[in-house]
Design a protein around this motif. Structure first.
Motif, short mmCIF file in Angstrom:
data_model
loop_
_atom_site.label_atom_id
_atom_site.label_comp_id
_atom_site.label_asym_id
_atom_site.label_seq_id
_atom_site.Cartn_x
_atom_site.Cartn_y
_atom_site.Cartn_z
N LYS A 135 0.82 -1.21 0.00
CA LYS A 135 0.00 0.00 0.00
C LYS A 135 0.86 1.27 0.00
N ASP A 136 2.01 1.23 0.68
CA ASP A 136 2.89 2.40 0.70
C ASP A 136 3.32 2.82 -0.70
N MET A 137 3.37 1.87 -1.63
CA MET A 137 3.82 2.21 -2.99
C MET A 137 2.84 3.11 -3.72
N ASP A 138 1.59 3.18 -3.24
CA ASP A 138 0.64 4.13 -3.82
C ASP A 138 1.04 5.57 -3.51
N SER A 139 1.91 5.77 -2.53
CA SER A 139 2.35 7.11 -2.14
C SER A 139 3.75 7.43 -2.65
N LEU A 140 4.31 6.53 -3.44
CA LEU A 140 5.68 6.67 -3.93
C LEU A 140 5.67 7.26 -5.33
N SER A 141 6.26 8.43 -5.50
CA SER A 141 6.22 9.13 -6.78
C SER A 141 7.35 8.63 -7.70
N VAL A 142 7.09 7.48 -8.31
CA VAL A 142 7.98 6.97 -9.36
C VAL A 142 7.10 6.31 -10.42
N PRO A 143 7.55 6.24 -11.66
CA PRO A 143 6.78 5.52 -12.68
C PRO A 143 6.51 4.09 -12.22
N SER A 149 5.54 8.82 1.03
CA SER A 149 5.21 10.08 1.71
C SER A 149 4.16 9.91 2.79
N ASN A 150 3.30 8.91 2.64
CA ASN A 150 2.29 8.66 3.68
C ASN A 150 2.96 8.30 5.01
N TYR A 151 4.03 7.52 4.96
CA TYR A 151 4.72 7.12 6.20
C TYR A 151 5.49 8.31 6.79
N LEU A 152 6.16 9.07 5.94
CA LEU A 152 6.92 10.22 6.46
C LEU A 152 5.99 11.25 7.08
N TRP A 153 4.75 11.37 6.57
CA TRP A 153 3.79 12.30 7.17
C TRP A 153 3.44 11.88 8.60
N GLN A 187 -2.61 12.55 -8.64
CA GLN A 187 -1.44 12.75 -9.51
C GLN A 187 -0.67 14.02 -9.17
N SER A 188 -1.37 15.01 -8.63
CA SER A 188 -0.72 16.27 -8.28
C SER A 188 -0.10 16.23 -6.87
N THR A 189 -0.89 15.80 -5.89
CA THR A 189 -0.40 15.86 -4.51
C THR A 189 0.69 14.82 -4.22
N ILE A 190 0.76 13.76 -5.02
CA ILE A 190 1.83 12.78 -4.81
C ILE A 190 3.19 13.40 -5.08
N LYS A 191 3.18 14.50 -5.86
CA LYS A 191 4.43 15.23 -6.13
C LYS A 191 4.58 16.44 -5.20
N SER A 192 3.51 17.20 -5.03
CA SER A 192 3.65 18.43 -4.23
C SER A 192 3.91 18.13 -2.76
N VAL A 193 3.53 16.93 -2.29
CA VAL A 193 3.72 16.61 -0.87
C VAL A 193 5.19 16.68 -0.46
N TYR A 194 6.09 16.44 -1.41
CA TYR A 194 7.51 16.48 -1.05
C TYR A 194 8.18 17.82 -1.42
N PHE A 223 -1.85 -2.08 -8.01
CA PHE A 223 -1.37 -0.71 -7.89
C PHE A 223 -2.19 0.21 -8.78
N GLN A 224 -2.39 1.45 -8.31
CA GLN A 224 -3.11 2.40 -9.14
C GLN A 224 -2.31 2.68 -10.41
N THR A 225 -3.00 3.07 -11.47
CA THR A 225 -2.30 3.32 -12.73
C THR A 225 -2.54 4.74 -13.18
N TYR A 226 -1.52 5.31 -13.77
CA TYR A 226 -1.67 6.61 -14.40
C TYR A 226 -0.52 6.75 -15.39
N ASP A 227 -0.67 7.72 -16.28
CA ASP A 227 0.33 7.88 -17.34
C ASP A 227 1.70 8.19 -16.75
N SER A 228 2.73 7.66 -17.36
CA SER A 228 4.08 7.96 -16.91
C SER A 228 5.00 8.09 -18.10
#
Length: 416
Positions: A47-55, A88-92, A144-151, A387-392
């Motif tokens: 589940k933590d990988m849903d918060s990881l900003s990598v392709p 980022s979910n864990y670091l929060w 897609q936006s907050t997974i990047k702005s959070v860091y 895992f959730q999917t989105y364009d990369s």
């Protein structure tokens, strides 16, 4: 004291620790501390990988989960900051800092601790001007936006660090202070990374807030990562003779310059991570204006007397002998033979964070609404079936930081 500095970890704890142990065996010595400059990737489970900003194709469990579960224990005390590829979910959960696993300490979004008689500070994330003055409005599950702005680094955290008056020995940042290339061999750097030239010449390579902190704090050492290369510099501050030795390192990998071991004068050991009195007094003073929506912080509203706050904090810390609260697991660890199907809270209240805030007489705010700033109950969500999917973009992970840095500096957006 022997200190190992590592650039981007990218979840490869096993190999970094093996490299340190190999050095210890060859040189018949003992490393006292490992410092990691971000992209630690403290991924505990799927589940933590849903918060990881990598392709998506680069999402891997790596090896942190072994240390989180207790299957492995870090052989060297480890202190790390966050970068731009994190769970980022864990670091929060550990916004104020705390043990991410036994013997592995996260400095927080901004923080200072003592290790022996050394004072170590750090700032997590990377700088993006468009988000700098915003509050911490991002909450998991991220889009897609907050997974990047959070860091993205926030003014609130930098402002707290700018209040420090006592000397710092070491400071960690993920991206480099802007202008640091003026103090080292930038010619060779450009030969190695020719696409840095435009940003170096336009003074846009790196972080403006980090440069402000470098000028104000004047630590003896400053370590960074992010740009996947080794670069050294020496910054002389004014006429007082003080110098900051800067070093950036690569990510862990064969043939990469990712590790440096240095000797720093210190009192004799044993050494342990301890809370820093001045930092927690600053934390206590400014927590009342902690911005938890998109609105910026109103620093003038933080009217607590810092000296009074410090005396209050000192008494509380003396009762604990300045020791951080113990590591506690808040979610199940990855199990290679079993997927997680039980619901997991989106924002578990980490007992370390709760205990620290109670010690400081502060309210728990990390589950506040990102819209109103009021506290809210965020229900558990089921573990994902996939895992959730989105364009990369099809970007090699080796170059992902560098290309992001270039593109975002020019205002382009590279979706992941």
């Amino acid at each position: 004291m022997k200190i190992a500095i590592e650039g981007c970890m990218h979840g490869d704890l096993d190999n970094v620790y093996k490299t340190i142990q190999h050095h210890e065996q060859i040189h018949n010595t003992k490393v006292d501390l490992l410092l990691c400059c971000g992209d630690f990737q403290a991924v505990r489970n799927e589940k933590d990988m849903d918060s990881l900003s990598v392709p998506i194709k680069y999402r891997e469990m790596k090896s942190f989960w072994k240390y989180y579960s207790g299957q492995e224990v870090a052989p060297v005390p480890t202190i790390f900051i966050g970068g731009n590829h994190e769970a980022s979910n864990y670091l929060w959960e550990l916004y104020y800092g705390g043990w991410a696993a036994t013997n592995i300490y996260f400095l927080g979004y901004a923080g200072v601790v003592k290790f022996g008689n050394l004072r170590i500070g750090g700032l997590s994330g990377i700088y993006k001007g468009r988000d700098y003055r915003l509050g911490h409005f991002e909450r998991p599950p991220y889009n897609q936006s907050t997974i990047k702005s959070v860091y993205h680094v926030r003014e609130y955290d930098v402002h707290k660090l700018m209040q420090l008056e006592e000397p710092l020995d070491i400071f960690l940042s993920h991206d480099w202070p802007v202008g640091i290339t003026d103090y080292g061999d930038s010619r060779t750097l450009i030969q190695q990374k020719p696409f840095f030239q435009e940003e170096i010449e336009s003074k846009t390579l790196g972080s403006k807030p980090a440069a402000q902190l470098l000028e104000k704090l004047k630590p003896r050492y400053w370590f960074s990562a992010h740009l996947h290369c080794k670069f050294a510099a020496a910054v002389q501050h004014g006429n007082d003779g003080s110098v900051t030795k800067f070093l950036a390192l690569d990510k862990c990998g064969p043939g990469k310059k990712f590790l440096q071991i240095i000797d720093i004068e210190s009192e004799p050991g044993p050494f342990e991570v301890l809370y820093d009195e001045e930092w927690l007094a600053i934390t206590r003073k400014f927590n009342s204006v902690f911005p938890l929506t998109q609105r910026p912080a109103s620093f003038s509203s933080a009217d607590m007397d810092i000296q009074e706050s410090r005396e209050w904090v000192r008494k509380k810390l003396e009762e604990r002998q300045f020791k951080p609260f113990e590591f506690v697991k808040t979610v199940p660890a990855y199990n290679p033979s079993q997927r997680i199907f039980d619901p997991i809270p989106e924002i578990p209240q980490n007992p370390q964070t709760v205990s620290l805030l109670k010690l400081l007489g502060l309210p728990y705010l990390l589950d506040s609404s990102p819209v109103t700033g009021e506290r809210t109950d965020i229900s558990a969500s089921p573990a994902p079936t996939d895992f959730q999917t989105y364009d990369s973009e099809e970007i090699p992970i080796d170059d992902i930081d560098e290309i992001e840095e270039m593109a975002e500096a020019k205002g382009d957006y590279i979706p992941h």
